[in-house]
Design a protein around this motif. Structure first.
Motif, short mmCIF file in Angstrom:
data_model
loop_
_atom_site.label_atom_id
_atom_site.label_comp_id
_atom_site.label_asym_id
_atom_site.label_seq_id
_atom_site.Cartn_x
_atom_site.Cartn_y
_atom_site.Cartn_z
N PHE A 134 -6.43 -4.02 -14.35
CA PHE A 134 -5.83 -5.33 -14.53
C PHE A 134 -5.85 -5.74 -15.99
CE2 PHE A 134 -10.28 -5.76 -13.34
CZ PHE A 134 -10.80 -6.63 -14.29
N ASP A 135 -4.89 -6.60 -16.34
CA ASP A 135 -4.84 -7.22 -17.65
C ASP A 135 -6.00 -8.22 -17.74
OD1 ASP A 135 -4.26 -8.83 -19.88
OD2 ASP A 135 -2.10 -8.72 -19.55
N GLU A 136 -6.82 -8.09 -18.76
CA GLU A 136 -8.01 -8.96 -18.86
C GLU A 136 -7.64 -10.43 -18.95
OE1 GLU A 136 -11.89 -7.55 -20.65
OE2 GLU A 136 -10.43 -6.52 -21.94
N ASP A 137 -6.44 -10.73 -19.46
CA ASP A 137 -6.01 -12.13 -19.53
C ASP A 137 -5.48 -12.64 -18.20
OD1 ASP A 137 -6.66 -12.31 -22.23
OD2 ASP A 137 -4.69 -11.60 -22.87
N HIS A 138 -5.18 -11.73 -17.27
CA HIS A 138 -4.63 -12.12 -15.97
C HIS A 138 -5.26 -11.28 -14.87
CE1 HIS A 138 -1.49 -14.69 -17.74
NE2 HIS A 138 -1.40 -13.75 -18.66
N PRO A 139 -6.55 -11.48 -14.59
CA PRO A 139 -7.23 -10.64 -13.60
C PRO A 139 -6.76 -10.87 -12.17
CG PRO A 139 -8.66 -12.44 -14.32
CD PRO A 139 -7.46 -12.47 -15.21
N GLU A 140 -5.91 -11.88 -11.97
CA GLU A 140 -5.45 -12.15 -10.60
C GLU A 140 -4.49 -11.07 -10.09
OE1 GLU A 140 -2.68 -14.37 -13.44
OE2 GLU A 140 -4.82 -13.94 -13.26
N ASP A 141 -3.81 -10.38 -11.00
CA ASP A 141 -2.88 -9.31 -10.60
C ASP A 141 -3.55 -7.96 -10.87
OD1 ASP A 141 -0.79 -10.97 -9.78
OD2 ASP A 141 -0.04 -11.18 -11.82
N GLN A 142 -3.88 -7.24 -9.81
CA GLN A 142 -4.61 -5.99 -9.96
C GLN A 142 -3.93 -4.85 -9.20
OE1 GLN A 142 -8.75 -6.28 -8.94
NE2 GLN A 142 -9.12 -8.09 -10.23
N ILE A 143 -4.02 -3.66 -9.77
CA ILE A 143 -3.71 -2.44 -9.04
C ILE A 143 -5.04 -1.87 -8.55
CG2 ILE A 143 -2.85 -0.08 -9.19
CD1 ILE A 143 -0.86 -0.98 -11.25
N LEU A 144 -5.13 -1.59 -7.28
CA LEU A 144 -6.34 -1.02 -6.70
C LEU A 144 -6.05 0.40 -6.26
CD1 LEU A 144 -9.23 -1.13 -5.54
CD2 LEU A 144 -8.25 -2.14 -3.46
N ILE A 145 -6.83 1.34 -6.79
CA ILE A 145 -6.70 2.76 -6.42
C ILE A 145 -7.97 3.18 -5.69
CG2 ILE A 145 -6.32 5.09 -7.28
CD1 ILE A 145 -5.12 3.85 -9.81
N SER A 146 -7.80 3.78 -4.52
CA SER A 146 -8.96 4.17 -3.73
C SER A 146 -8.61 5.42 -2.94
CB SER A 146 -9.38 3.03 -2.79
OG SER A 146 -8.30 2.69 -1.91
N ASN A 147 -9.56 5.88 -2.16
CA ASN A 147 -9.29 7.01 -1.28
C ASN A 147 -10.05 6.85 0.02
OD1 ASN A 147 -11.88 7.82 -2.64
ND2 ASN A 147 -11.63 9.62 -1.31
N GLY A 186 -11.20 9.78 2.27
CA GLY A 186 -11.16 11.23 2.39
C GLY A 186 -10.06 11.79 1.52
N LYS A 187 -9.16 12.57 2.10
CA LYS A 187 -8.09 13.21 1.35
C LYS A 187 -6.83 12.36 1.25
CE LYS A 187 -9.45 18.00 2.38
NZ LYS A 187 -8.97 19.31 2.90
N ILE A 188 -6.96 11.09 1.49
CA ILE A 188 -5.82 10.17 1.37
C ILE A 188 -6.00 9.32 0.11
CG2 ILE A 188 -4.49 8.33 2.43
CD1 ILE A 188 -5.59 9.22 5.14
N LEU A 189 -5.08 9.43 -0.83
CA LEU A 189 -5.09 8.59 -2.03
C LEU A 189 -4.30 7.32 -1.74
CD1 LEU A 189 -4.41 11.28 -4.78
CD2 LEU A 189 -6.44 9.85 -4.63
N GLN A 190 -4.87 6.18 -2.12
CA GLN A 190 -4.27 4.89 -1.81
C GLN A 190 -4.04 4.08 -3.09
OE1 GLN A 190 -7.48 3.61 0.83
NE2 GLN A 190 -6.18 4.01 2.61
N PHE A 191 -2.83 3.50 -3.19
CA PHE A 191 -2.48 2.64 -4.32
C PHE A 191 -2.04 1.29 -3.76
CE2 PHE A 191 -1.91 6.96 -5.59
CZ PHE A 191 -2.24 7.03 -6.92
N ARG A 192 -2.72 0.24 -4.16
CA ARG A 192 -2.35 -1.10 -3.72
C ARG A 192 -1.82 -1.91 -4.91
NH1 ARG A 192 -6.42 0.22 -0.04
NH2 ARG A 192 -5.93 -0.41 2.12
N LEU A 199 0.83 -1.20 0.00
CA LEU A 199 0.00 0.00 0.00
C LEU A 199 0.87 1.25 0.00
CD1 LEU A 199 -2.68 1.59 0.39
CD2 LEU A 199 -2.42 1.19 2.85
N LEU A 200 0.66 2.12 -1.00
CA LEU A 200 1.26 3.45 -1.02
C LEU A 200 0.16 4.47 -0.76
CD1 LEU A 200 3.56 3.33 -4.20
CD2 LEU A 200 4.12 2.70 -1.85
N GLU A 201 0.41 5.37 0.17
CA GLU A 201 -0.59 6.39 0.51
C GLU A 201 0.01 7.78 0.35
OE1 GLU A 201 -3.65 4.50 3.73
OE2 GLU A 201 -1.77 5.30 4.52
N PHE A 202 -0.79 8.69 -0.22
CA PHE A 202 -0.42 10.10 -0.36
C PHE A 202 -1.57 10.92 0.24
CE2 PHE A 202 1.65 7.75 -3.72
CZ PHE A 202 2.96 8.21 -3.67
#
Length: 410
Positions: free
Chosen positions: A226-239, A241-247, A192-195
């Motif tokens: 995610f790559d449609e051929d490999h949905p098991e590996d995903q980047i998840l972007i969420s927030n 409030g004012k915290i942006l999260q990258f998983r 998890l990366l948070e800004f």
């Protein structure tokens, strides 16, 4: 009687601005290695954008981006088919751009862009179909390079030493951590990366912090890539409030995004504003890449959405000038109409979409971008930009971000 219903335009702008911000942050991957050719390409690109902004007034700049309202139609020219249009052409002289609106000659231009707004009818509603074509000829970057960057960054994130090196040594990462509060956390299945927006964000970029911070506070976002051929590996972007999260996946494949056939972006978004809540589930967007030796074609388009739900009532107090009259029975219809235009379209061409073709011949390269979208002609944006929101370069977050990305590549 004029009825201004802003909410769906807020959603559309919200999605667009957030995706741009999130994609910009993902471009951290560009900073992993020096690349002179890509440095020159992006230097030209950023110089181009800055010069276009300084060569046009705000209404013209918005129109060149595909944004028009009835009130601004008078600022554009009208062609023989009675459609509104704007175009700009530019030539590069060493480090400087010379631009001309509605150029008389097209040969030897280094950049040319034309946007046509065609008024149309959909049932009893007035809409625009918006078609844009942009041509440029500088080289050094192909769409495949972005996916190579993304792949390399995804692999570097899971290596603690590499990530620490990035955070401490690369200008773009240092810039982000000096602008936001940044944090890295190892979870069970992801890194998890948070800004987080903080006092430093507000001090360095007050308008950016106010605009985006306000939108983030009203929004709950969840975006999966995610790559449609490999949905098991995903980047998840969420927030939060004012915290942006990258998983990022903790144990990804070695080529998680290097040569994707197509990437799928699936988004859930909830917006709360003025006493109402809008929730849309599984807005699906596809990026499709066709890569050959000296040619890349990248297509992007909306596919569908699963459901939408609108609840609550507008507060009795609404600031003067924001809305003239409000009829509760119209808001759900308005949301449905605008969402249909954005995702499915009404004129048989589909919803919002783009195609870019990058082609290299010897030492030269041609880049052609075409886009298509449909928009309501009578609309009002509650959070729309105005001239007062144009920051000077020193206080513009994206301008400073671009400078640091160039430092990475150089």
């Amino acid at each position: 009687m004029k009825i201004s219903i802003p909410y769906m335009n807020y959603l559309k702008k919200n999605l667009k601005n957030k995706f741009f911000l999130l994609l910009s942050l993902l471009l951290l991957c560009s900073c992993l290695q020096k690349n002179d050719k890509q440095f020159r390409y992006w230097k030209d690109f950023y110089s181009l954008q800055s010069s276009i902004k300084s060569s046009t007034n705000f209404s013209q700049y918005l129109a060149l981006s595909g944004n028009l309202t009835k009130e601004r139609e008078k600022d554009l020219k009208v062609n023989e088919e009675r459609n509104f249009y704007i175009e700009i052409g530019g030539k590069k002289n060493l480090e400087n751009w010379n631009f001309q609106l509605y150029p008389a000659k097209y040969e030897k231009l280094d950049y040319h862009s034309k946007v046509i707004f065609t008024p149309a009818k959909w049932e009893d509603k007035e809409i625009y179909t918006i078609e844009r074509e942009t041509k440029s000829n500088w080289n050094g970057f192909f769409p495949r390079d972005f996916f190579t960057w993304l792949n390399l960054f995804s692999l570097s994130v899971v290596d603690h030493q590499k990530l620490l090196q990035l955070k401490n040594s690369l200008p773009s990462f240092v810039f982000l951590c000096n602008t936001f509060s940044c944090q890295t956390t190892e979870e069970a299945k992801s890194i998890l990366l948070e800004f987080a927006f903080n006092e430093m964000t507000e001090s360095k970029f007050p308008n950016f912090a106010e605009r985006f911070g306000n939108r983030l506070n009203k929004t709950q976002l969840e975006m999966r890539i995610f790559d449609e051929d490999h949905p098991e590996d995903q980047i998840l972007i969420s927030n939060q409030g004012k915290i942006l999260q990258f998983r990022f996946p903790v144990s990804p494949r070695k080529e998680i995004f290097k040569n994707p056939r197509s990437l799928l972006v699936s988004t859930n978004i909830t917006i709360k504003s003025y006493g109402v809540t809008l929730n849309i589930q599984e807005i699906k967007y596809r990026l499709h890449l066709i890569s050959q030796k000296d040619k890349d074609e990248l297509n992007g388009k909306f596919l569908s959405f699963k459901s939408r739900k609108f609840t609550g009532n507008f507060l009795y107090f609404i600031p003067t000038g924001v809305i003239d009259f409000f009829i509760p029975g119209n808001i759900d219809e308005y949301l449905s109409d605008a969402l249909k235009l954005l995702i499915y379209g009404t004129q048989g061409k589909g919803g919002s979409q783009f195609k870019v073709i990058y082609k290299r011949i010897g030492n030269s390269q041609t880049n052609i971008l075409t886009t298509y979208m449909e928009s309501l002609r009578n609309r009002f944006s509650l959070f729309g930009a105005d001239a007062s929101q144009m920051d000077n370069p020193d206080q513009d977050f994206f301008t400073q971000w671009e400078k640091n990305l160039l430092l990475d590549l150089n």
